[in-house]
Scaffold this motif. Structure first.
Motif, PDB file in Angstrom:
ATOM      1  N   LYS A   1      54.457  33.258  34.575  1.00 29.96           N
ATOM      2  CA  LYS A   1      54.229  33.056  36.026  1.00 29.96           C
ATOM      3  C   LYS A   1      53.808  34.369  36.683  1.00 29.96           C
ATOM      4  N   LEU A   2      54.482  35.436  36.285  1.00 27.54           N
ATOM      5  CA  LEU A   2      54.143  36.743  36.854  1.00 27.54           C
ATOM      6  C   LEU A   2      52.731  37.151  36.434  1.00 27.54           C
ATOM      7  N   LEU A   3      52.384  36.846  35.186  1.00 29.85           N
ATOM      8  CA  LEU A   3      51.052  37.195  34.693  1.00 29.85           C
ATOM      9  C   LEU A   3      49.975  36.471  35.509  1.00 29.85           C
ATOM     10  N   GLU A   4      50.246  35.191  35.771  1.00 28.75           N
ATOM     11  CA  GLU A   4      49.277  34.409  36.558  1.00 28.75           C
ATOM     12  C   GLU A   4      49.124  35.039  37.947  1.00 28.75           C
ATOM     13  N   PHE A   5      50.258  35.393  38.563  1.00 27.34           N
ATOM     14  CA  PHE A   5      50.218  36.014  39.891  1.00 27.34           C
ATOM     15  C   PHE A   5      49.445  37.336  39.838  1.00 27.34           C
ATOM     16  N   CYS A   6      49.768  38.157  38.839  1.00 26.49           N
ATOM     17  CA  CYS A   6      49.099  39.463  38.730  1.00 26.49           C
ATOM     18  C   CYS A   6      47.593  39.289  38.584  1.00 26.49           C
ATOM     19  N   LYS A   7      47.199  38.325  37.753  1.00 22.19           N
ATOM     20  CA  LYS A   7      45.749  38.120  37.562  1.00 22.19           C
ATOM     21  C   LYS A   7      45.106  37.714  38.883  1.00 22.19           C
ATOM     22  N   SER A   8      45.818  36.896  39.667  1.00 26.88           N
ATOM     23  CA  SER A   8      45.244  36.444  40.950  1.00 26.88           C
ATOM     24  C   SER A   8      45.116  37.614  41.934  1.00 26.88           C
ATOM     25  N   GLN A   9      45.889  38.680  41.730  1.00 25.27           N
ATOM     26  CA  GLN A   9      45.877  39.826  42.658  1.00 25.27           C
ATOM     27  C   GLN A   9      45.157  41.044  42.070  1.00 25.27           C
ATOM     28  N   ASP A  10      44.512  40.863  40.916  1.00 27.96           N
ATOM     29  CA  ASP A  10      43.826  41.973  40.253  1.00 27.96           C
ATOM     30  C   ASP A  10      44.791  43.116  39.890  1.00 27.96           C
TER      31      ASP A  10
ATOM     32  N   LEU B   1      49.806  49.029  58.099  1.00 27.65           N
ATOM     33  CA  LEU B   1      49.338  49.451  56.775  1.00 27.65           C
ATOM     34  C   LEU B   1      47.908  48.966  56.567  1.00 27.65           C
ATOM     35  N   ILE B   2      47.049  49.843  56.069  1.00 24.41           N
ATOM     36  CA  ILE B   2      45.654  49.446  55.834  1.00 24.41           C
ATOM     37  C   ILE B   2      45.589  48.457  54.679  1.00 24.41           C
ATOM     38  N   PHE B   3      46.414  48.691  53.672  1.00 27.57           N
ATOM     39  CA  PHE B   3      46.465  47.767  52.530  1.00 27.57           C
ATOM     40  C   PHE B   3      47.825  47.109  52.522  1.00 27.57           C
ATOM     41  N   ASP B   4      47.843  45.894  51.989  1.00 30.73           N
ATOM     42  CA  ASP B   4      49.108  45.280  51.632  1.00 30.73           C
ATOM     43  C   ASP B   4      49.643  46.122  50.469  1.00 30.73           C
ATOM     44  N   THR B   5      50.966  46.325  50.360  1.00 31.84           N
ATOM     45  CA  THR B   5      51.463  47.170  49.266  1.00 31.84           C
ATOM     46  C   THR B   5      51.054  46.609  47.908  1.00 31.84           C
ATOM     47  N   VAL B   6      50.984  45.264  47.823  1.00 29.30           N
ATOM     48  CA  VAL B   6      50.578  44.654  46.552  1.00 29.30           C
ATOM     49  C   VAL B   6      49.196  45.150  46.149  1.00 29.30           C
ATOM     50  N   ASP B   7      48.303  45.294  47.175  1.00 27.66           N
ATOM     51  CA  ASP B   7      46.946  45.753  46.867  1.00 27.66           C
ATOM     52  C   ASP B   7      46.948  47.148  46.269  1.00 27.66           C
ATOM     53  N   LEU B   8      47.970  47.915  46.591  1.00 26.31           N
ATOM     54  CA  LEU B   8      47.976  49.291  46.130  1.00 26.31           C
ATOM     55  C   LEU B   8      48.494  49.444  44.706  1.00 26.31           C
ATOM     56  N   CYS B   9      49.103  48.394  44.162  1.00 27.34           N
ATOM     57  CA  CYS B   9      49.633  48.493  42.807  1.00 27.34           C
ATOM     58  C   CYS B   9      48.517  48.254  41.817  1.00 27.34           C
ATOM     59  N   ALA B  10      48.358  49.162  40.881  1.00 29.31           N
ATOM     60  CA  ALA B  10      47.350  48.957  39.841  1.00 29.31           C
ATOM     61  C   ALA B  10      47.951  48.152  38.702  1.00 29.31           C
ATOM     62  N   THR B  11      49.224  48.387  38.421  1.00 31.43           N
ATOM     63  CA  THR B  11      49.861  47.680  37.312  1.00 31.43           C
ATOM     64  C   THR B  11      51.350  47.506  37.578  1.00 31.43           C
ATOM     65  N   TRP B  12      51.898  46.442  37.056  1.00 31.15           N
ATOM     66  CA  TRP B  12      53.335  46.250  37.054  1.00 31.15           C
ATOM     67  C   TRP B  12      53.801  46.328  35.614  1.00 31.15           C
ATOM     68  N   GLU B  13      54.771  47.173  35.374  1.00 32.30           N
ATOM     69  CA  GLU B  13      55.290  47.338  34.009  1.00 32.30           C
ATOM     70  C   GLU B  13      56.643  46.633  33.934  1.00 32.30           C
ATOM     71  N   VAL B  14      56.697  45.604  33.118  1.00 35.17           N
ATOM     72  CA  VAL B  14      57.911  44.780  33.056  1.00 35.17           C
ATOM     73  C   VAL B  14      58.264  44.473  31.607  1.00 35.17           C
ATOM     74  N   GLU B  15      59.513  44.083  31.379  1.00 30.34           N
ATOM     75  CA  GLU B  15      59.877  43.619  30.040  1.00 30.34           C
ATOM     76  C   GLU B  15      59.068  42.354  29.745  1.00 30.34           C
ATOM     77  N   CYS B  16      58.406  42.324  28.606  1.00 27.66           N
ATOM     78  CA  CYS B  16      57.552  41.176  28.292  1.00 27.66           C
ATOM     79  C   CYS B  16      57.333  41.097  26.781  1.00 27.66           C
ATOM     80  N   HIS B  17      57.655  39.932  26.220  1.00 23.08           N
ATOM     81  CA  HIS B  17      57.525  39.672  24.782  1.00 23.08           C
ATOM     82  C   HIS B  17      57.597  38.162  24.616  1.00 23.08           C
ATOM     83  N   PRO B  18      57.413  37.630  23.423  1.00 27.13           N
ATOM     84  CA  PRO B  18      57.396  36.165  23.304  1.00 27.13           C
ATOM     85  C   PRO B  18      58.672  35.473  23.794  1.00 27.13           C
ATOM     86  N   TYR B  19      59.822  36.135  23.784  1.00 33.71           N
ATOM     87  CA  TYR B  19      61.042  35.504  24.303  1.00 33.71           C
ATOM     88  C   TYR B  19      61.145  35.588  25.829  1.00 33.71           C
ATOM     89  N   LEU B  20      60.277  36.365  26.444  1.00 32.88           N
ATOM     90  CA  LEU B  20      60.262  36.519  27.921  1.00 32.88           C
ATOM     91  C   LEU B  20      58.805  36.784  28.282  1.00 32.88           C
TER      92      LEU B  20
END
Ligand SMILES: NC(=O)c1ccc[n+]([C@@H]2O[C@H](COP(=O)([O-])OP(=O)(O)OC[C@H]3O[C@@H](n4cnc5c(N)ncnc54)[C@H](OP(=O)(O)O)[C@@H]3O)[C@@H](O)[C@H]2O)c1
Length: 283
Positions: A161-170, A138-157
Motif C-alpha cells: 500500500k505504501l509503495l502504491e502511494f509512493c509511486k503516486s507521489q513520485d 509552505l511552497i511545497f507540501d512536505t510530501v513533495d519534498l521527500c525524495a525517498t522513504w526508507e522503511v522496513e520492507c521484505h516479502p514478509y512485510l
C-alpha cells in the motif's frame, strides 16, 4: 551513461540513486574497523550506494574507506551515493545543519547525496526549514519534498500500500532489512520466522539457481524499490550484488507477494509503547 546510472532510479529532485545499496549498520559488538574494511571491499565489488546515519557511529570509518578508494583511483566522489540521517535529538530546525556538519566532518566529505530524517514522526518541526511564500505558506507540501522513504520492507512485510502511494507521489521507496535483517542486533524481535529460510523463497531461488537472498533483493528491484543489503562478508557481498542478471517471472512475483504477513523485525520497545506509534497498522 555510466554503468552506475543504468542501475539507478531518478529521484524527484533530478538526482540518480543506485537501486542496490550497501547497509552499514552492525550490532554494537562488531568492531568499527570492520565497517571500514567492508566499505572498501564493497566499493571493489561494485557497490556505489552506502547507507549510514549519525546514529550508527561509523561515519568516520566509512569516510576513511571512501577517501582511500578515491585516493587509489577506484572511484570518484561523484560515483558514490552516500546517505546519512539526522537523529531525533537534532530535529530542532537550528540543529539540523549542526548535525549534518558533524557527519560531514567525520566523513571528510563536503556533501551527502541524501539526508534522511531518522524518525519521521517528528517531521513537522523540520517544516520551518522549508521555503515559504509571501503569506508564510509552505511552497511545497512536505510530501513533495521527500525524495525517498526508507522503511522496513521484505516479502514478509512488502509495504504494497505504501509503495502504491509512493509511486503516486513520485517518491522512491527504499527497503531496509530487505534480507530479513537476522543480524543479531539487540533490539530485533526474536520470535519471527527467518526470511531467508522461507520454503517459497527457497524454491524460487532453486528454480533460478540463485540464493534466497538474491531472490529477496531481486524482488524489490523488479517492484521499483531500492534495496539495501548489509553484509561484511566478502562472499555474501558479491552474492548480494549479483542480482541484475536474472529475472523473476510474474508467477514468482505473485508467489513472493503472497508471503506478506505484516511481520516486522524492527520493533523498538521504546517507541512501540507510544500511543501514536503508527507501525502496528496493517501494511
Ligand atoms: N532507516 C532505518 O531506520 C534503518 C533501519 C535499519 C536498517 N537500515 C539500513 O538498512 C541496512 C540493511 O538492514 P539490516 O542490516 O538490518 O538487514 P539486512 O541487510 O536485511 O540483513 C543483514 C543480515 O543478513 C546477513 N546476510 C547478508 N547477506 C546475506 C546472504 N547473502 N545470505 C545470508 N545472510 C546474509 C548479514 O550477515 P553478514 O554481515 O555476516 O553477511 C546480516 O546478519 C542497514 O545496514 C542500514 O544501513 C536503516
Amino acid at each position: 551513461m555510466s554503468s552506475v546510472k543504468l542501475c539507478s532510479v531518478k529521484l524527484n529532485d533530478g538526482f540518480f540513486m543506485p537501486m542496490l545499496g550497501f547497509g552499514t549498520s552492525a550490532p554494537n559488538k562488531v568492531a568499527k574497523s570492520e565497517v571500514e574494511e567492508a566499505v572498501m571491499k564493497a566499493i571493489d565489488v561494485g557497490y556505489r550506494h552506502f547507507d549510514s546515519a549519525y546514529l550508527y557511529l561509523n561515519e568516520e570509518e566509512i569516510g576513511r574507506a571512501i577517501q582511500k578508494k578515491i585516493a587509489d583511483g577506484s572511484v570518484k566522489r561523484e560515483d558514490v551515493f552516500y546517505t546519512s540521517k539526522v537523529w531525533g535529538t537534532f530535529l530542532r530546525p537550528e540543529l539540523v545543519r549542526t548535525s549534518l556538519e558533524i557527519s560531514l566532518r567525520k566523513l571528510q566529505l563536503n556533501y551527502v547525496d541524501l539526508y534522511l530524517i531518522r524518525i519521521p514522526v517528528l517531521l513537522k518541526p523540520g517544516e520551518e526549514l522549508f521555503p515559504k511564500d509571501e503569506h508564510g505558506e509552505l511552497i511545497f507540501d512536505t510530501v513533495d519534498l521527500c525524495a525517498t522513504w526508507e522503511v522496513e520492507c521484505h516479502p514478509y512485510l512488502n509495504q504494497s500500500k505504501l509503495l502504491e502511494f509512493c509511486k503516486s507521489q513520485d517518491i522512491v521507496l527504499t527497503a531496509y532489512a530487505a534480507l530479513g535483517s537476522n543480524s543479531g542486533k539487540e533490539w530485533l524481535s526474536k520470535n519471527n520466522p527467518v526470511l531467508l529460510e522461507d520454503p517459497v523463497l527457497s524454491a524460487i531461488a532453486a528454480r533460478h539457481r540463485r540464493t534466497p537472498a538474491q531472490v529477496a533483493l531481486r524482488y524489490q528491484l523488479q517492484r521499483g524499490v531500492v534495496a539495501l543489503a548489509k553484509s561484511f562478508n566478502e562472499e555474501r557481498m558479491r552474492e548480494n550484488f549479483q542480482v541484475r542478471d536474472f529475472q523473476l517471472t510474474p508467477d514468482d512475483m505473485e508467489s513472493l507477494d503472497s508471503l506478506n504477513r505484516n511481520i516486522r523485525y524492527f520493533v523498538d520497545p521504546l517507541f512501540s509503547r507510544h500511543p501514536d506509534f503508527p507501525f502496528s497498522d496493517e501494511c
